[in-house]
Scaffold this active site. Sequence first.
Site, PDB file in Angstrom:
ATOM      1  N   ALA A   1      33.232  55.586  22.695  1.00 11.95           N
ATOM      2  CA  ALA A   1      34.337  55.412  21.557  1.00 11.95           C
ATOM      3  C   ALA A   1      33.309  54.540  20.536  1.00 11.95           C
ATOM      4  O   ALA A   1      33.183  54.988  19.264  1.00 11.95           O
ATOM      5  CB  ALA A   1      35.499  54.500  21.811  1.00 11.95           C
TER       6      ALA A   1
ATOM      7  N   ARG B   1      22.604  41.117  35.043  1.00 12.89           N
ATOM      8  CA  ARG B   1      22.837  39.724  34.414  1.00 12.89           C
ATOM      9  C   ARG B   1      21.563  39.231  34.066  1.00 12.89           C
ATOM     10  O   ARG B   1      20.636  39.373  35.079  1.00 12.89           O
ATOM     11  CB  ARG B   1      23.307  38.644  35.449  1.00 12.89           C
ATOM     12  CG  ARG B   1      24.855  39.001  35.882  1.00 12.89           C
ATOM     13  CD  ARG B   1      25.436  38.115  36.737  1.00 12.89           C
ATOM     14  NE  ARG B   1      27.031  38.202  36.616  1.00 12.89           N
ATOM     15  CZ  ARG B   1      27.804  38.940  37.114  1.00 12.89           C
ATOM     16  NH1 ARG B   1      27.143  39.867  37.861  1.00 12.89           N
ATOM     17  NH2 ARG B   1      29.039  39.136  37.009  1.00 12.89           N
TER      18      ARG B   1
ATOM     19  N   GLY C   1      30.383  35.627  30.311  1.00 15.20           N
ATOM     20  CA  GLY C   1      28.767  35.450  30.038  1.00 15.20           C
ATOM     21  C   GLY C   1      28.172  36.170  29.269  1.00 15.20           C
ATOM     22  O   GLY C   1      27.501  35.651  28.484  1.00 15.20           O
TER      23      GLY C   1
ATOM     24  N   THR D   1      35.629  43.683  31.773  1.00 14.98           N
ATOM     25  CA  THR D   1      35.677  42.919  32.996  1.00 14.98           C
ATOM     26  C   THR D   1      36.873  43.304  33.944  1.00 14.98           C
ATOM     27  O   THR D   1      37.988  43.286  33.278  1.00 14.98           O
ATOM     28  CB  THR D   1      35.417  41.631  32.786  1.00 14.98           C
ATOM     29  OG1 THR D   1      35.626  40.864  34.154  1.00 14.98           O
ATOM     30  CG2 THR D   1      36.312  40.929  31.568  1.00 14.98           C
TER      31      THR D   1
ATOM     32  N   LYS E   1      60.407  41.093  61.633  1.00 17.43           N
ATOM     33  CA  LYS E   1      59.465  41.694  61.034  1.00 17.43           C
ATOM     34  C   LYS E   1      57.991  40.862  61.353  1.00 17.43           C
ATOM     35  O   LYS E   1      58.016  39.876  60.700  1.00 17.43           O
ATOM     36  CB  LYS E   1      59.869  41.662  59.416  1.00 17.43           C
ATOM     37  CG  LYS E   1      58.823  42.482  58.706  1.00 17.43           C
ATOM     38  CD  LYS E   1      59.185  42.273  57.123  1.00 17.43           C
ATOM     39  CE  LYS E   1      58.518  43.277  56.245  1.00 17.43           C
ATOM     40  NZ  LYS E   1      57.259  43.016  56.040  1.00 17.43           N
TER      41      LYS E   1
END
Lengths: 327, 327, 327, 327
Positions: free
Chosen positions: A25, A75, A107, A129, A216
């Site tokens: 996009a 990172r 971050g 994320t 159960k």
Amino acid sequence: MQKIKNIGVLTSGGDAPGMNAAIRAVVRAGIYYDMNVYGYIRGYEGLIVNDFMLMDRKSVANIIQRGGTILKTARCESFRTAEGRAIAYKNIKQNNIDALVVIGGDGTFTGAHIFEEEYNIPIIGLPGTIDNDLAGTDFTIGYDTAINTVVDAVDKIRDTAESHDRLFIVEVMGRDSGLIALRSGIGVGAEGILIPESSVGLDDLVKKLEGGRKNKFSKIIIVAEGDIEGGAFSVGNLLKEKFPAYDIRISILGHIQRGGKPSCMDRVLASRLGVAAIEGLVHGKSGVMVGQIHKDIAYTPFSQAIKHLDINQVSPAWLRLVNILSL
Amino acid sequence: MQKIKNIGVLTSGGDAPGMNAAIRAVVRAGIYYDMNVYGYIRGYEGLIVNDFMLMDRKSVANIIQRGGTILKTARCESFRTAEGRAIAYKNIKQNNIDALVVIGGDGTFTGAHIFEEEYNIPIIGLPGTIDNDLAGTDFTIGYDTAINTVVDAVDKIRDTAESHDRLFIVEVMGRDSGLIALRSGIGVGAEGILIPESSVGLDDLVKKLEGGRKNKFSKIIIVAEGDIEGGAFSVGNLLKEKFPAYDIRISILGHIQRGGKPSCMDRVLASRLGVAAIEGLVHGKSGVMVGQIHKDIAYTPFSQAIKHLDINQVSPAWLRLVNILSL
Amino acid sequence: MQKIKNIGVLTSGGDAPGMNAAIRAVVRAGIYYDMNVYGYIRGYEGLIVNDFMLMDRKSVANIIQRGGTILKTARCESFRTAEGRAIAYKNIKQNNIDALVVIGGDGTFTGAHIFEEEYNIPIIGLPGTIDNDLAGTDFTIGYDTAINTVVDAVDKIRDTAESHDRLFIVEVMGRDSGLIALRSGIGVGAEGILIPESSVGLDDLVKKLEGGRKNKFSKIIIVAEGDIEGGAFSVGNLLKEKFPAYDIRISILGHIQRGGKPSCMDRVLASRLGVAAIEGLVHGKSGVMVGQIHKDIAYTPFSQAIKHLDINQVSPAWLRLVNILSL
Amino acid sequence: MQKIKNIGVLTSGGDAPGMNAAIRAVVRAGIYYDMNVYGYIRGYEGLIVNDFMLMDRKSVANIIQRGGTILKTARCESFRTAEGRAIAYKNIKQNNIDALVVIGGDGTFTGAHIFEEEYNIPIIGLPGTIDNDLAGTDFTIGYDTAINTVVDAVDKIRDTAESHDRLFIVEVMGRDSGLIALRSGIGVGAEGILIPESSVGLDDLVKKLEGGRKNKFSKIIIVAEGDIEGGAFSVGNLLKEKFPAYDIRISILGHIQRGGKPSCMDRVLASRLGVAAIEGLVHGKSGVMVGQIHKDIAYTPFSQAIKHLDINQVSPAWLRLVNILSL
């Protein structure tokens, strides 16, 4: 306001399904607004080592459905240093880059925030994320896919739990946030959910299990990895002590939660936000994350976006749902 | 040969996708041949505690697509004792059960073998286990679904591995057998596969990784849980020592491999073998597992079926495939 | 305000994934609030022929992940007559039913609206329809699953379209509404979307195709079944005339859009609204549909909920997205 | 026997999931055996217009999981003419291509057969077609994925059929062969299957439906598109006449059957056959299709491979399964 002609786009931090839809996009909207769009490889590291490529429409064809990120991600330690950012700035100036679009999480935005203030370069962020832990948007790109992946996996585990009358403790991602655990837990009909934000702890869970239906035995407990009780293994050991009759198993879902084809919602969100990022730059915005709040586009300063949502107000209502529906 | 009028069916041992399709086929074929079919709950335990129900056509409607087993399953200690089996026999005699169909793996057939010899009751077995580790059938019910589940999961992991240039070590089920690892590893394009049956060990893998493409860091290593190197964590630690530059992650797929909707192949196999089990009983067979070898139905004595396949001859050819295709 | 002790729940109209999750939530929340919950079979027909059953917690166990509706559904002609409704009322009075929860779309709510006004019986509606065409809720239960099903199917079609350089016209559900087409079209990266609400017609599409990339022949056009151009076959014939060089294929996705496991979002929405329906009854609400607007529960009178959303304001912005992103 | 140094690989005819896995295996095995591998675009058309590219290991990285074919495919009229094939031969001689690997179905192999005889160029074929209609291999690449796609789609249709008590007629691919219909029909638990090879026609189906359970209205009938009764619409019209009480719906699954991620079985089969194709060339084989029969690699002359399987002997046994299991 000077016209933006060349922009760089990058993905940074943990990858999330829908990042490719966002890149597509950004690239196509950039071209639509007569910009040249350069893709930087491996996040901020690409800025520092000057690893980039010009992207045309075709370079982002047929990627909307793919997990991961074609620009790769990392990172980057050196971008946290003034020296690293100085190199990055020198490089993008030499490449005549006028603005940046950065796709990532808190971050990523922390770095963008500092960089934008230091060098006064226009930067817009997209929330990419799986954690859904940003302010300024109802949902982050990747969250919907991640919770569907959890639900698919736990549906399979439920099959075998039912067959064997077992109690499964399933650990899902979320170091600081229980949002994946909370929503997927409701989605799978979990008998219990343990999340960092909640004061509901093991004691409540034990009480609930004690009061549960006697006939159960098959149960699913969803635990966020950042829960204060310490993850699935710790919870498992404690429950084994309390309920020796239960046949208890542990499952850590792990990295399958980061990959896979993005859901329709994530693709649409990424597509819309990618266009809005470019249009934000066109209209002179900078230092903001573009998000969607209810049905509208919203631009939120990085400094506010990275303040984790306080879900303490939200979670009790949702946890009450689990109580009503599970036992 | 006395006409068989009432039969019991049960599922035992670890559950496998397709067990419900097998139960459906046994019930409907039984009814087709004018039998009454009783479903025993939780495997051999159901025989001992006399927990069973009459099953009609409708009781198995709309279950062909479901994972798990509606009859539930368990590993039953007391059936391993002469006393337990005596109770089981007394119960089924009182219930006028003429024959049994047992769906499971080698543990199930070991029990069936002893019970059949002790009490001379007709028993036919169906191979229901994800491990594919039985002689007398090309594939066991559940294996095809399990390897597709692994492939789906590792495709997702590949997305994030590519994005981050990471090496993933993925542990799949298979305590004594590498068949899940082998086939799914080829299916995901794994860079390495470690299985119990193979002499290919960590040394070979290290050599291969050292000789690999320098510019390709993303790699997938599939490890069977029963590998002599000791599972994904051990392998991970060893590789981290040898390759400090790699960003290495571990993923244990765990119990998702047991559940989920059965694949078409598993449904067809289960359907066909379920009918063949009943027709075997009609024709006086007993003490055998019904399997499919190439395109034909085959009846193999329990004692032979439980001899694990020797895949030592097979695996080198398959592992060579991995070598040619991965690096 | 008289305490509500016995309630009936039913699903009506076209089925939608997540209806079972909604039934589960209604039943369990009802029990949580000390009500007896009766499930009526086949929608309003169940009221008229008095076909119902008491539902306990276990009756809705393990259904959250299933498509369809365990209560079955139908369009009921006789409930549209005063006579039919009179019988229905007589039956529910005899059964001591104090209130109803109806899950369905605009037809369902139209009936509920009349019935509630005629007989003054408390009724709350849940939006269960894949069409997302109700006011008073951001999303209806089933919509998210349906668009994901479309996206999965069209991803497959894209594979073969790319391989053969074909143009596919894919018809999706939506007789009066283009909401499925619009969102799934963006999700698959469609080159064109034709919907009832939009003035964008075939002429615009033809112009767009003419101006498109010359070296790109594979294209996907999504058409809502209610488009004024007349569905995929009409559009196909017109495009074949205009573009004889294209290899054009038609695909009608059809009823796969109604079924399948509900997405996480649909399960959570259904769970939340099901509880809110019961709590609405507890608090004396009636004649309303319970929906979710942004993050909040909203109760909207039936008469307003069934006013189809005017998406004329919305769609141009979304269609502009398609223009920017596709060519 | 002259050493083969340069080979061309192409995909031709209808695309099938797993073709990319086959291309990957051919390319990497070729490189393993020190060949240069050239990928021709759009099948035989690529030979004629000389559209090709050198393929290295990386060019086939991360494609094993993708549907379609990165080499694109087409049906090529001019290759059916002597003139077209003369141009093709001239081109590949100029490019120093020593041998070809062609991936496709019977049309592809018919062309390959003529070309190989005319010009004495080594050619090996790989069975890539969803139809599974070739002799010389138990399964073709793509078949297993296609039947799983059908099963997934019909499971969804079953959800809505059950909810509405409807009878669905679902048309699947197979112009000359009922193999997709037969196996997927058993996989979905179809109440009836109509295929070209079978003498079971509409009369038998009508009889079966008449004798069926009175209280079960939801039914699935699978029709192969090449059935002599004339496809789903014809069958639907005839059944509507006979059973006016049924609520009958039609679904044409169409091109979704060609796409999608290949199943594990298709990936493994494609991988193995791709390597075996190269090893066949290395050992001097030509004019043959490489297939897998039971567990072994088999090379079958094109002239025999394209003789459609006579499944008349097989289908009654399978159709009997449907009879036993469905009603």
